[in-house]
Design an enzyme around this catalytic site. Structure first.
Site, short mmCIF file in Angstrom:
data_model
loop_
_atom_site.label_atom_id
_atom_site.label_comp_id
_atom_site.label_asym_id
_atom_site.label_seq_id
_atom_site.Cartn_x
_atom_site.Cartn_y
_atom_site.Cartn_z
CG HIS A 1 -0.08 0.39 2.41
ND1 HIS A 1 0.59 -0.55 3.38
CD2 HIS A 1 -0.07 1.45 3.10
CE1 HIS A 1 0.99 0.22 4.26
NE2 HIS A 1 0.68 1.37 4.04
C1 UD1 Z 1 -1.66 5.76 6.05
C2 UD1 Z 1 -0.16 6.21 6.53
C3 UD1 Z 1 0.72 5.12 6.37
C4 UD1 Z 1 0.16 3.81 7.04
C5 UD1 Z 1 -1.40 3.44 6.40
C6 UD1 Z 1 -1.82 2.30 7.00
C7 UD1 Z 1 0.15 8.58 6.10
C8 UD1 Z 1 1.08 9.77 5.46
N1 UD1 Z 1 0.31 7.46 5.87
O1 UD1 Z 1 -1.53 5.72 4.50
O2 UD1 Z 1 1.97 5.67 7.29
O3 UD1 Z 1 0.93 2.71 6.74
O4 UD1 Z 1 -2.12 4.53 6.57
O5 UD1 Z 1 -2.85 2.04 6.27
O6 UD1 Z 1 -0.25 9.03 7.02
N2 UD1 Z 1 -8.89 4.90 2.23
C9 UD1 Z 1 -10.26 4.25 2.33
N3 UD1 Z 1 -10.74 3.87 3.41
C10 UD1 Z 1 -10.04 4.18 4.44
C11 UD1 Z 1 -9.15 5.11 4.41
C12 UD1 Z 1 -8.56 5.32 3.16
O7 UD1 Z 1 -10.89 3.97 0.97
O8 UD1 Z 1 -10.82 3.96 5.58
C13 UD1 Z 1 -8.46 5.27 0.77
C14 UD1 Z 1 -8.80 6.49 0.20
O9 UD1 Z 1 -9.15 6.55 -0.82
C15 UD1 Z 1 -7.53 7.21 0.48
C16 UD1 Z 1 -6.49 6.31 0.32
O10 UD1 Z 1 -7.15 4.96 0.93
O11 UD1 Z 1 -7.27 8.05 -0.45
C17 UD1 Z 1 -5.14 6.36 1.27
O12 UD1 Z 1 -5.39 6.74 2.44
P1 UD1 Z 1 -4.80 7.52 3.50
O13 UD1 Z 1 -5.45 8.35 4.48
O14 UD1 Z 1 -3.91 8.75 2.49
O15 UD1 Z 1 -3.47 6.85 4.11
P2 UD1 Z 1 -2.78 5.27 3.60
O16 UD1 Z 1 -2.55 5.21 2.36
O17 UD1 Z 1 -3.54 4.34 4.29
#
Ligand code: UD1
Length: 361
Positions: A204
């Protein structure tokens, strides 16, 4: 009674704070703030349920978004809460945007910040997590480091030795406490998997989901899955990247929805090895005696690669196909199995003791 605010918001923070929060609740007036960085049932609610945590006192509901917007929304919504609650300190964990915003918000209004998992460094400044870690370490009044390597990084950056304490990693405590429950999960039966006959995959990280990297990784993993079953609980970020880049997941890989904590522990405990770019899973796999082949070029958890239980295999098509095959050859694989991880339980209790000492001045 001292008042402590813990700010968290993502899956790994919920897991790593889960053994600490009940202890803080026993000894302090504890207030839990959830940023809402992770919000879906599968990345959030299920972890509160699996880990028996009480609901947050405040939910900021910031959701996803670009780094600046997400971080800014947390800052804006957290500040009035901290101003009205006036806690004695704010606890943040790890390296996410929530960690940064929580630390920055508190430090700016002169509330001491305690950083759990301080000093982790990948030395890759292209990772958003690396920037978050460095900034929070330099804002904090107490730095709780997982190991001597992390302590060394903090000292090398000129941080005050008297505010650094090496306490271990709470991820290990979380596994130890939940391992027996996890082994009762019927996940293997549900997925028709044979113990030690499959590889578990997670993927991820931002640097692995970009168009320059992701297609090669998927191609390599698809080829490997023709030789050995691979099970992949897919992270929403990766699912979104595959969709945006018009890629197709190789049909040889068994793709499933993200798992809850107990099911994930079961998947890892029974895997032959895991393929992962996750931070937390590196330690969880070690605590479950499952070798981890890291789909990265560097790691913050060098004590596990130094011990030889985890290895870096890289993230290009060539690296993955060559190195994973190399490590799965019986002669090499037995080296990983025979290596021992120097695991250190009790970090949660040491966290609470260090906070107590800090509050006593
Ligand atoms: C974040 C953390 C990372 C951690 C990871 C664990 C930062 C910079 N990164 O990355 O260190 O390892 O979490 O998962 O804070 N989304 C969903 N549902 C959710 C959450 C996210 O669909 O409940 C999707 C959204 O489309 C979003 C994407 O995942 O754009 C990325 O989510 P984001 O909050 O940027 O964090 P992670 O990639 O999960």
């Amino acid at each position: 009674m001292s008042k402590i605010v813990t700010v968290m918001g993502t899956r790994p923070e919920i897991i790593k704070l889960s053994p600490v929060i009940p202890l803080l609740e026993q000894h302090h007036n504890h207030i839990l703030v959830h940023s809402g960085q992770h919000y879906s049932a599968e990345l959030d609610t299920i972890f509160f349920r699996d880990l028996g945590l009480t609901a947050p006192n405040y939910s900021l509901g910031v959701g996803s978004g670009p780094h600046g917007a997400q971080t800014a929304r947390i800052l804006e919504r957290l500040e009035p809460i901290l101003l009205s609650e006036k806690p004695d300190l704010v606890l943040v964990q790890g390296d996410t945007n929530t960690t940064l915003a929580g630390g920055l918000c508190a430090a700016k209004i002169d509330i001491p910040v305690i950083h759990l998992e301080a000093g982790g460094r990948s030395f890759n400044r292209h990772m958003p997590e690396e920037l978050n870690r460095i900034l929070v370490d330099h804002l904090a009044s107490l730095l709780l480091a997982a190991d001597q390597v992390a302590e060394k990084h903090l000292l090398a950056e000129g941080l005050d030795p008297s505010i650094i304490k090496v306490i271990g990693s709470t991820a290990i405590d979380a596994v130890m406490r939940n391992r027996d429950y996890a082994l009762q999960s019927n996940l293997l039966e549900r997925l028709e998997l044979q113990s030690k006959q499959y590889l578990a995959l997670t993927l991820h990280r931002a640097e692995n989901t970009i168009p320059e990297v992701l297609p090669g990784m998927l191609k390599a993993l698809g080829e490997l899955a023709q030789e050995q079953p691979i099970v992949f609980p897919i992270h929403p970020r990766t699912a979104a990247a595959i969709h945006q880049q018009n890629l197709t997941l190789p049909s040889s890989i068994t793709v499933i929805e993200p798992l809850g904590y107990l099911d994930m522990l079961r998947l890892v405990a029974d895997a032959k090895a895991i393929l992962t770019d996750s931070g937390g899973l590196q330690e969880e796999a070690a605590a479950l005696n499952t070798p981890a082949l890291l789909l990265r070029n560097e790691t913050e958890w060098a004590y596990l690669t130094d011990a030889g239980v985890n290895v870096l295999v890289g993230n290009s098509y060539e690296d993955i196909t060559t190195n994973v095959r190399h490590w799965l050859v019986p002669q090499q694989f037995s080296k990983l199995q025979q290596a021992e991880a120097p695991l250190w339980a009790g970090a949660s209790e040491r966290t609470v003791q260090a906070i107590q000492q800090f509050l006593q001045g």
